[in-house]
Write an enzyme that holds these catalytic residues in place. Structure first.
Site, mmCIF file in Angstrom:
data_model
loop_
_atom_site.group_PDB
_atom_site.id
_atom_site.type_symbol
_atom_site.label_atom_id
_atom_site.label_comp_id
_atom_site.label_asym_id
_atom_site.label_seq_id
_atom_site.Cartn_x
_atom_site.Cartn_y
_atom_site.Cartn_z
ATOM 1 N N THR A 33 -11.358 -7.172 6.217
ATOM 2 C CA THR A 33 -12.294 -8.295 6.105
ATOM 3 C C THR A 33 -11.746 -9.528 6.804
ATOM 4 O O THR A 33 -12.495 -10.443 7.123
ATOM 5 C CB THR A 33 -12.543 -8.668 4.628
ATOM 6 O OG1 THR A 33 -11.270 -8.917 4.026
ATOM 7 C CG2 THR A 33 -13.234 -7.551 3.868
ATOM 8 N N SER A 65 18.473 -4.786 17.825
ATOM 9 C CA SER A 65 17.829 -4.258 16.624
ATOM 10 C C SER A 65 18.849 -3.459 15.828
ATOM 11 O O SER A 65 19.334 -2.427 16.295
ATOM 12 C CB SER A 65 16.646 -3.364 16.999
ATOM 13 O OG SER A 65 16.330 -2.539 15.895
ATOM 14 N N SER A 122 5.577 -4.600 8.673
ATOM 15 C CA SER A 122 6.883 -5.018 9.166
ATOM 16 C C SER A 122 6.737 -5.820 10.457
ATOM 17 O O SER A 122 7.543 -6.714 10.731
ATOM 18 C CB SER A 122 7.773 -3.805 9.407
ATOM 19 O OG SER A 122 7.108 -2.862 10.198
ATOM 20 N N ASP A 167 -1.693 -10.572 7.407
ATOM 21 C CA ASP A 167 -0.299 -10.136 7.267
ATOM 22 C C ASP A 167 0.711 -11.267 7.501
ATOM 23 O O ASP A 167 1.566 -11.519 6.642
ATOM 24 C CB ASP A 167 -0.017 -8.943 8.190
ATOM 25 C CG ASP A 167 -0.966 -7.781 7.936
ATOM 26 O OD1 ASP A 167 -1.701 -7.820 6.941
ATOM 27 O OD2 ASP A 167 -0.973 -6.840 8.741
#
Ligand code: GLA
Length: 381
Positions: A33, A65, A122, A167
Site C-alpha cells: 500500500t 562487506s 536488509s 522500509d
C-alpha cells in the site's frame, strides 16, 4: 557485531571508525500500500546492519562487506550501478547525497549485519545505516526524513526496485516497543504502543526467495498506476488508489478489467484493514486484529498474487493451530517470512507442529524468529 566490524576495520584500513546502526523491519499489516500513498504499520526490530566508516583523504571509496568477505572500490566522483551487487546501496546513497548538493570525499567502510531472514528489509537497513554514517562523517545537516527518501531513491535507481517508503522509514524512525502507523501520503506517523500481553510475535522463515520477486514487484506497482489512470474519468481528483473509498468497490469493479480490479481491490481493502487493525489494537481486541491479518494474507495471495505455495502453506497451517491469533505473509512476497501472533503458552507446540508439517511438504527446515519492536537508526560509536 560491533567488535567484529571494528576489528575488521582496524585490520583493513587502520584507525577507529565512526559506527552507525540501522535495523531491519517487520510489518504488522498494510502490505503493498505504501507506493499507493496508503497506510502501513511497520516497526523496527533488534536485528540490523552496522557500518564502520572513516574518511581516507582519497577520491576513492573502499568498501568491505563483512558478511560476503568481499571488497569493492569506486571513485566518489564517477560511478554507476553494477547489476545485483551489494555495493549499489552505498553508491546509490552517495549519489543521492551528491544530487542534493552535498560534497562528499573518499571514505573507507566496513559493514555487516545479523538480519536472520530475507523479507526483513536488509537493503533498507543498509541504505539507512550508510546515510546515517555519511551524515555524521561529513558533519552534514540532513534530516532523518531526507535519509529515508535518499534510501528509497537509491533502491529505485541503483537496485531497480520501485519500492515504497515503508522500509527505510521504519528503519530510521523505529521506537522501542512501538509500531509506526505511517501515512505514506504525508510521510508522517503515529507511534503506537504495542503490548500483546501473553502473546508474542514470531516470524517463520520459509527459507525460499523466488527470483521473480523484483520484476513482479515493479509490475504490481504498474498495475496500480494503470488502474488509477482508468479510474481518473470517474475520480478526477484521484492520484493513487488511496483516493478510492472502500465503499466504492462495486463501482470500481464496473470500470476496471478483472485482472486490474483484483489488484486494486487488494490495495483499497488493505488500507482499510490498517485502519481497522490500529483501532483493534487500541481496543486490545486481538481477535479482530488476528482476523485482519488473515484477511490480509488472503487478499495478498488471491487478489494481489504476491504469495507463493510455501507462504500459503505456512499461513494456512498456522490458522489451524492452537493459540494462534493471526498469521500472514509479510513484506513484498514470493518468499521470506510469515508474521504470526501467538499465545506464549502454545509457542513451542506451534513451532513443533509447523516445522514438522513444512518439512514433510517441502523438505525445508523453517526457522522461527522471535521479534521485539525496537529503536531506529543511530550512531553507536
Ligand atoms: C517491500 C518494499 C516496501 C513495500 C513492501 C510491501 O518491502 O520495499 O516498500 O512495498 O514490499 O508492503
Amino acid at each position: 557485531m560491533i567488535s567484529k566490524i571494528t576489528k575488521t576495520f582496524k585490520e583493513l584500513f587502520g584507525g577507529m571508525p565512526i559506527l552507525a546502526f540501522a535495523p531491519g523491519r517487520i510489518n504488522l499489516i498494510g502490505e503493498h500500500t505504501d507506493y499507493q500513498d496508503g497506510l502501513v504499520f511497520p516497526a523496527a526490530v533488534e536485528h540490523g546492519i552496522w557500518v564502520g566508516i572513516q574518511k581516507n583523504g582519497l577520491d576513492s571509496c573502499r568498501l568491505y562487506s563483512y558478511d560476503y568477505k568481499e571488497e569493492f572500490v569506486f571513485d566518489v566522483h564517477s560511478f554507476s550501478p553494477k547489476k545485483g551487487h551489494w555495493a549499489n546501496y552505498t553508491m546509490g546513497v552517495v549519489s543521492q547525497f551528491q544530487q542534493a548538493g552535498y560534497q562528499l570525499h573518499g571514505f573507507d567502510m566496513v559493514f555487516g549485519g545479523n538480519i536472520p531472514a530475507s523479507g526483513l528489509s536488509s537493503s533498507a537497513a543498509l541504505s539507512v545505516a550508510i546515510g546515517t554514517a555519511l551524515t555524521e562523517l561529513f558533519k552534514l545537516t540532513i534530516t532523518k526524513k531526507s535519509i529515508v527518501l535518499y534510501a528509497q531513491k537509491a533502491e529505485h535507481l541503483f537496485a531497480g526496485v520501485k519500492c515504497g517508503i515503508m522500509d527505510p522509514y521504519a528503519s530510521a524512525f523505529g521506537v522501542k516497543d512501538k509500531a509506526l502507523l505511517l501515512d505514506c501520503r504525508t510521510n508522517t506517523h503515529f507511534e503506537v504502543e504495542v503490548d500483546f500481553g501473553d502473546h508474542s510475535l514470531l516470524l517463520v522463515n520459509s527459507k525460499v526467495k523466488h527470483n521473480l520477486a523484483d520484476s513482479a514487484y515493479n509490475k504490481r506497482r504498474e498495475a496500480c498506476e494503470e488502474s488509477v489512470a482508468l479510474l481518473k474519468p470517474t475520480y478526477p481528483e484521484a492520484t493513487t488508489l488511496r483516493d478510492i473509498p472502500v465503499k466504492d468497490l462495486d463501482k470500481v469493479k464496473q470500470i476496471l478489467p478483472e485482472e486490474l480490479f483484483t489488484k486494486a481491490k487488494h490495495v483499497i481493502t488493505e488500507i482499510d484493514r490498517v485502519n481497522l487493525a490500529s483501532n483493534a489494537l487500541h481496543a486490545s481486541d486481538l481477535k479482530v486484529f488476528g482476523n485482519l491479518l488473515k484477511e490480509s494474507h488472503r487478499s495478498l495471495s488471491q487478489d494481489f498474487e504476491v504469495s507463493c505455495e510455501e507462504l500459503d502453506f505456512l499461513a494456512e497451517k498456522s490458522w489451524t493451530l492452537p493459540g494462534i491469533i493471526g498469521s500472514r505473509m509479510m513484506g513484498g512476497g514470493f518468499g521470506g517470512c510469515t508474521i504470526n501472533l501467538i499465545a506464549n503458552a502454545e509457542l513451542q507446540n506451534f513451532q513443533n507442529t509447523l516445522s514438522t508439517a513444512y518439512k514433510e511438504k517441502f523438505d525445508i527446515d523453517a526457522d522461527f524468529i522471535p521479534v521485539s519492536l525496537s529503536k531506529g537508526a543511530e550512531i553507536v560509536g
